[in-house]
Scaffold this active site. Structure first.
Site, short mmCIF file in Angstrom:
data_model
loop_
_atom_site.label_atom_id
_atom_site.label_comp_id
_atom_site.label_asym_id
_atom_site.label_seq_id
_atom_site.Cartn_x
_atom_site.Cartn_y
_atom_site.Cartn_z
CG HIS A 124 45.12 43.99 40.59
ND1 HIS A 124 46.36 43.56 40.17
CD2 HIS A 124 45.25 45.32 40.80
CE1 HIS A 124 47.19 44.59 40.12
NE2 HIS A 124 46.54 45.67 40.50
CD GLN A 149 46.07 34.02 43.14
OE1 GLN A 149 46.50 33.93 44.28
NE2 GLN A 149 44.84 33.66 42.84
CG HIS A 150 48.52 40.72 40.82
ND1 HIS A 150 47.74 41.21 39.80
CD2 HIS A 150 49.18 39.64 40.28
CE1 HIS A 150 47.92 40.47 38.71
NE2 HIS A 150 48.78 39.52 38.98
CB ILE A 151 49.57 39.29 47.89
CG1 ILE A 151 48.99 38.03 47.25
CG2 ILE A 151 49.06 39.44 49.32
CD1 ILE A 151 49.59 36.73 47.78
#
Length: 534
Positions: free
Chosen positions: A313, A467-469
């Protein structure tokens, strides 16, 4: 080489997804070996680490770092593990230890909205998933029950059963912002795995306001709890076990998993089924390292798709001073959002987004600001109270379209075990930039409605990642454009499955853990179905 280990299933990675899958398999009678590259640490030690840390804003500060299982860190040196090769730095923050990265999360457990699964068909952008919202709805609920999720019943994601947890009561900040924005914006509770009452042997939230980097009382669920539950069900866990190669047989099945302990002694594991549950950076790294004469580019990578379509994101933010005290810092750090822009016909033109409203304490940042302005003594004390009571911050969770050029590859740098570190290429396209423009327009209006002064937008053209990989192991029906099938099975290897956020083809507008965990339970059920006769 040490003595071999044998199990029905070997799972690589003891984060929340690997641990939940392992628990389900063990309860069904399978022997499961769970390998974790990092160490085992207890919550008490981690909390003490945070208390003693010099940099309270560094969310990695409580967590152990080892050259044997390195991960990104930001103090005392900046990110020296991920090689940056793209126009935008991909500053991931993930933890290699038993329980994984959800130790330092905000416990947000959102469901996707149904249209997230078919953006190409509906809006002509992104890709369609090989499954639908309905395929995951029951699994969403199963994970919500395990982790104790509460939230806003009407948040854009249809439900057949109510949340298993009542929401944590709204903070004063949330109440005031909700009331004042109500004419134009609907502020809703975040869906979170945070206890509002005793649940799962854990206490109710008491408002410590450091959910990130660690809840000191375990009021919120995390992967460390999931790993404990797996062990209690009979899963054998080996920590400090760094998997460095997957071996295959003549049929292309994975015949062995090789790992180093931290003394660099090599160990071999054989199993009928292999599940990769490391994160969306470490799993592609392992696959790319596992080369052979037959698979010269790595396991599951015959068509050069491993590591591609890295999504997150890309975020832009704003801060300003509200015209009344709203007292951020009391209650959970991430209590509420504006979800009005998660879906709609506009998705054909620009990225959708959700607006996160922070309730994190602003005392530290305000104090630093005032010292730079020359304040001291009583004036400093008065201004710290005045500004920190009014400072409000928002950040968006904006969908990024999958792009095969955004990817994880191997760098030429080697770690202490001689293994390559990840190389990241990350760029932001015009679709996301138009979404950022739309976001900033709403930020301006929200600040106006709250009487905002001292309005500070994040730098134009700069994006942080949340950190939304996702995306590096994308599931799909076509092996030419995906790594795994609709069950998370590698197209090229019958007994190799992958779980975690990497298999998710698109990133949506919400935190990704719930969807990844739901997919993990679905994959576990598939493995059980296929192996029920041994």
């Amino acid at each position: 080489m040490s003595n071999d280990k044998v199990a029905d299933v070997v799972v690589v990675g003891a984060g929340i997804c690997g641990s939940l899958l392992a628990t389900r398999l063990a309860r069904a009678g399978r022997s499961v070996l769970l390998l974790e590259s990092g160490p085992r640490k207890g919550r008490g030690e981690l909390v003490q680490n945070y208390r003693e840390s010099a940099f309270k804003s560094d969310y990695m500060a409580p967590y152990p770092y080892s050259e044997m299982a390195p991960h990104p860190r930001f103090s005392p040196t900046p990110n020296d593990y991920l090689e940056q090769a793209g126009p935008h730095a991909y500053q991931a923050q993930y933890i290699r230890m038993l329980g994984g990265t959800s130790w330092h999360w905000a416990a947000q457990m959102w469901r996707y909205v149904p249209n997230d699964f078919r953006t190409q068909s509906l809006y002509g952008v992104g890709v369609d998933w090989p499954i639908s919202y309905d395929d995951l709805e029951d699994y969403y609920y199963q994970v919500e029950v395990i982790t104790g999720v509460g939230g806003e019943p009407d948040n854009g994601s249809p439900r057949t059963k109510p949340f298993p947890m009542e929401r944590v009561p709204a903070s004063y900040l949330q109440q005031r912002v909700t009331e004042r924005l109500a004419p134009e914006y609907r502020v809703i509770d975040d869906a979170t795995a945070r206890n509002s009452r005793s649940y799962g042997g854990r206490p109710a939230c008491c408002g410590n306001n450091n959910c990130m980097p660690i809840c000191p009382i375990d009021a919120q669920y995390h992967g460390g709890i999931a790993a404990q539950e797996a062990e209690a069900e009979g899963v054998e866990i080996v920590t400090e076990a760094v998997v460095y190669r997957l071996e295959h047989d003549i049929q292309g099945r994975i015949s062995a998993v090789h790992y180093y302990d931290w003394d660099k002694v090599s160990h071999k594991v054989t199993a009928q089924t292999v599940v990769l549950a490391a994160n969306a950076i470490e799993t592609p790294k392992l696959l790319l390292m596992s080369t052979s004469d037959r698979f010269e580019n790595g396991i599951a990578n015959a068509r050069d798709n491993v590591g591609r379509n890295l999504c997150d994101h890309p975020a832009v933010g704003v801060s300003f001073d509200v015209d009344e005290p709203v007292w951020p810092g009391r209650g959970p750090v991430s209590p509420c959002s504006i979800g009005d822009f998660r879906d709609g016909e506009f998705r054909a033109e620009h990225a959708p987004f959700r607006l996160d409203i922070s309730n994190g304490s602003k005392v530290a940042s305000v104090t630093k600001e005032l010292l730079a302005e020359g304040y001291h003594g009583r004036a400093l004390e008065e201004q710290v109270r005045f500004r920190s009571a009014r400072r409000l911050a928002l950040k968006n969770a904006m969908e990024q379209l999958p792009d095969p050029n955004n990817r994880v590859t191997l760098s030429a740098t080697r770690d202490a075990l001689g293994l390559p570190t990840p190389r990241m290429y990350w760029d932001i396209g015009a679709y996301e930039r138009r979404g950022a423009e739309a976001t900033r327009a709403h930020y301006t209006r929200i600040a106006e409605m709250l009487g905002g002064t001292n309005v500070k937008h994040s730098k134009e053209g700069a994006f942080s990642n949340r950190q939304h990989i996702t995306g590096t192991l994308s599931m799909g029906n076509d092996p030419a454009t995906s790594v795994t099938d609709a069950w998370g099975r590698a197209h090229d290897h019958e007994n190799l499955f992958m779980v975690g956020t990497g298999v998710m083809p698109t990133v949506g507008t919400c935190n990704v853990t719930l969807t990844a965990a739901a997919l993990a339970l679905r994959t576990a059920d598939r493995i059980l179905e296929e192996t029920q006769h041994g």
